[in-house]
Design an enzyme around this catalytic site. Structure first.
Site, PDB file in Angstrom:
ATOM      1  N   THR A  15      -0.496  13.374   1.498  1.00 22.47           N
ATOM      2  CA  THR A  15       0.513  13.962   2.378  1.00 22.47           C
ATOM      3  C   THR A  15       1.928  13.876   1.816  1.00 22.47           C
ATOM      4  O   THR A  15       2.805  14.627   2.236  1.00 22.47           O
ATOM      5  CB  THR A  15       0.499  13.292   3.771  1.00 22.47           C
ATOM      6  N   SER A  16       2.167  12.967   0.871  1.00 19.16           N
ATOM      7  CA  SER A  16       3.519  12.833   0.305  1.00 19.16           C
ATOM      8  C   SER A  16       3.434  12.180  -1.065  1.00 19.16           C
ATOM      9  O   SER A  16       2.396  11.636  -1.455  1.00 19.16           O
ATOM     10  CB  SER A  16       4.416  12.004   1.229  1.00 19.16           C
ATOM     11  N   GLY A  17       4.548  12.245  -1.774  1.00 10.97           N
ATOM     12  CA  GLY A  17       4.605  11.628  -3.090  1.00 10.97           C
ATOM     13  C   GLY A  17       5.945  10.968  -3.320  1.00 10.97           C
ATOM     14  O   GLY A  17       6.920  11.232  -2.597  1.00 10.97           O
ATOM     15  N   ASP A 241      -5.448   6.371  -7.041  1.00 11.93           N
ATOM     16  CA  ASP A 241      -4.447   5.515  -6.399  1.00 11.93           C
ATOM     17  C   ASP A 241      -5.027   4.196  -5.908  1.00 11.93           C
ATOM     18  O   ASP A 241      -4.372   3.145  -5.998  1.00 11.93           O
ATOM     19  CB  ASP A 241      -3.710   6.256  -5.277  1.00 11.93           C
ATOM     20  N   THR A 263      -3.809   6.717   4.399  1.00 13.61           N
ATOM     21  CA  THR A 263      -4.494   7.848   5.016  1.00 13.61           C
ATOM     22  C   THR A 263      -5.992   7.568   5.070  1.00 13.61           C
ATOM     23  O   THR A 263      -6.662   7.832   6.058  1.00 13.61           O
ATOM     24  CB  THR A 263      -4.218   9.145   4.232  1.00 13.61           C
ATOM     25  N   ASN A 300     -15.538   4.043   1.636  1.00 13.37           N
ATOM     26  CA  ASN A 300     -14.437   4.853   2.160  1.00 13.37           C
ATOM     27  C   ASN A 300     -14.526   4.905   3.675  1.00 13.37           C
ATOM     28  O   ASN A 300     -15.590   5.180   4.237  1.00 13.37           O
ATOM     29  CB  ASN A 300     -14.521   6.280   1.617  1.00 13.37           C
TER      30      ASN A 300
END
Length: 491
Positions: A15-17, A241, A263, A300
């Site tokens: 969703t973002s970096g 990540d 997330t 997960n």
């Protein structure tokens, strides 16, 4: 380690970096955020894509910002979420934009693939949790669509490797990100031809697999000149990540589990060899590559995605809650009133998360959340109980007793959920660092540049640089009763 080093990390989430500078001096790491930017899914003709060119521009903006601040960068490392990839044409250009794992084009595809090679055979080769969006099934879905890109691709590069390629012109396949694909053999650590035979794809479409800490190349002269930096080395860090985040667990010994909380929530243990047997197959656990020759044996779990999607809906009607407000709302609501299984398929990408949660509670004959606080409490309670369920399964197959749970990533700052998790699992929770992914990315660069020599040395630096919070379990009887209820609502 008395000399000061500056490492540039690009940390990309779904969703973002962010671009971050890590300063390493005297055995201590300090972070400085340079830029932050959104990462949004593009929906074009009902297909979902990542705008890799926008991400590349954001990467260069981070480098330009570092140059403007007079920071001389020792090296660059890039990490992203797993499974997604880009196609390269014969001339080296990208073919279309990379497809997003949120695209529903993979629904039902694993079952179709398993008519060619069984579920058991795929798991025995890869040790990877069967999830419909794994790269293997994305490739099969693309073929079934008659995709031009998959037919014409000279190379396939996973997301961090594709961004590194745009910087350097060098093509490689970093091990940890490749291991998420369900195309890598867990034992040989190489692309497995048998899995691709089903797709009529040559394994040569994937470049050579390299290990975290490998120097991938230097920033191309034209890009370096544009950004105002030197021809800086790019290190193939732990490109997934979560693999970078696990590097930054401040553990003193091996008797721990970790929970990378964002997330997605990923709970697992670190082991020397893959754990692949009938039990782990039945539990659908995964064996992903880690740094320094380790395996991340994990599961997960849908994480803060549930809350993030609710927040988007609330934002649209003018209710923008800060994180402290969210925690306060959750604390004000009655516990265990409504519970959900966070991994239920209905929560994968619904049009309305609030409606999906309500529908789940209706299907399971529970009171439906009516107020925002009740939705938040439902999510937090359910995540803590899901963590207990997964940790119980982990302990069944772990080759050691799990004595602590290290919570890393953004979720480590949620003190209420951390205490709830400790209460649910019955062992201490050690929370932090919240910037685990960036720290792991940076420290793998340090290892690649010869500044540190091992994973344990990295963790010594991390412990010297952070002060984690510790949460001791309480209210065991109440949480045991709630867990019994939680198990009855799963279906």
């Amino acid at each position: 380690m008395t000399q000061k080093h500056h490492f540039f990390a690009l940390d990309l989430g779904a969703t973002s970096g962010r671009s971050i500078i890590g300063r390493l001096e005297n055995g201590k790491l300090e972070l400085q955020e340079l830029t932050r930017f959104p990462n949004t899914i593009l929906r074009v003709q009902d297909k979902y894509y990542w705008n890799i060119y926008a991400l590349y521009e954001s990467l260069k903006e981070g480098l330009k910002t570092a140059a403007a601040k007079g920071i001389e960068i020792d090296s660059i490392g890039i990490d992203t979420w797993g499974v997604d990839f880009a196609y390269l044409a014969e001339d080296g250009s990208l073919i279309n934009l990379p497809r997003s794992y949120r695209d529903p084009y993979t629904e039902g595809v694993p079952e179709a693939y398993f008519t060619r090679l069984s579920r058991q055979e795929v798991y025995d080769l890869t040790g990877i949790q069967i999830m419909n969006f794994n790269s293997l099934f994305q490739l099969y879905a693309a073929q079934r669509e008659g995709s031009f890109a998959v037919r014409q691709a000279k190379n396939i590069l996973f997301m961090p490797d594709a961004l590194s390629y745009l910087l350097t012109g060098e093509r490689y396949c970093e091990y940890t990100i490749a291991s998420t694909s369900q195309i890598v053999n867990a034992r040989t650590q190489k692309i497995d031809p048998l899995l691709l035979d089903v797709l009529d794809i040559s394994p040569e479409v994937f470049p050579e697999v390299v290990m975290p800490g490998t120097k991938a190349g230097n920033v191309m002269e034209s890009v370096a000149r544009e950004c105002g930096i030197g021809e800086t080395p790019v290190i193939a860090v732990a490109g997934h990540d979560t693999a970078s985040a696990v590097v930054a667990v401040p553990a003193e010994d091996e008797n721990f589990a970790y929970l990378s909380s964002g997330t997605w929530s990923l709970m697992g243990i670190e082991v020397k060899e893959p754990i692949i047997n009938e039990q782990t197959f039945a539990m659908n656990f995964t064996n992903e590559g880690g740094a320094d020759g380790t395996i991340r044996f994990l599961k997960n779990i849908t994480g803060m995605w549930l809350l993030e999607q609710c927040r988007k809906e609330w934002d649209k009607v003018g209710k923008s809650y800060s994180y402290p407000e969210i925690v306060a709302l959750s604390d004000s609501a009655k516990p265990f009133r409504s519970l959900i299984d966070p991994d239920d398929a209905s929560f994968a990408n619904p049009e309305s998360m609030l409606q999906a949660i309500t529908a789940y509670c209706q299907r399971t004959n529970q009171p439906c959340p009516e107020e925002d606080a009740q939705f938040i409490r439902c999510i937090f309670d359910s995540l803590a109980l899901k963590y207990k369920q997964v940790l119980n399964s982990l302990q069944e197959v772990a080759p050691f007793e799990i004595k602590k749970l290290h919570v890393i990533g953004g979720g480590s700052q949620n003190k209420l959920l951390n205490q709830m998790t400790a209460n649910a699992i019955g062992i201490p929770v050690v929370a932090g660092p919240s910037e685990a992914t960036a720290m792991g990315n940076i420290m793998i660069q340090a290892m690649g540049m010869g500044v540190v020599g091992s994973l344990q040395e990295i963790r010594d630096v991390i412990r010297n640089s952070v002060s984690p919070d510790v949460f001791v379990p309480t209210d065991n009887a109440i949480w045991s009763e709630a867990f019994a209820k939680f198990q009855t609502i799963q279906h």
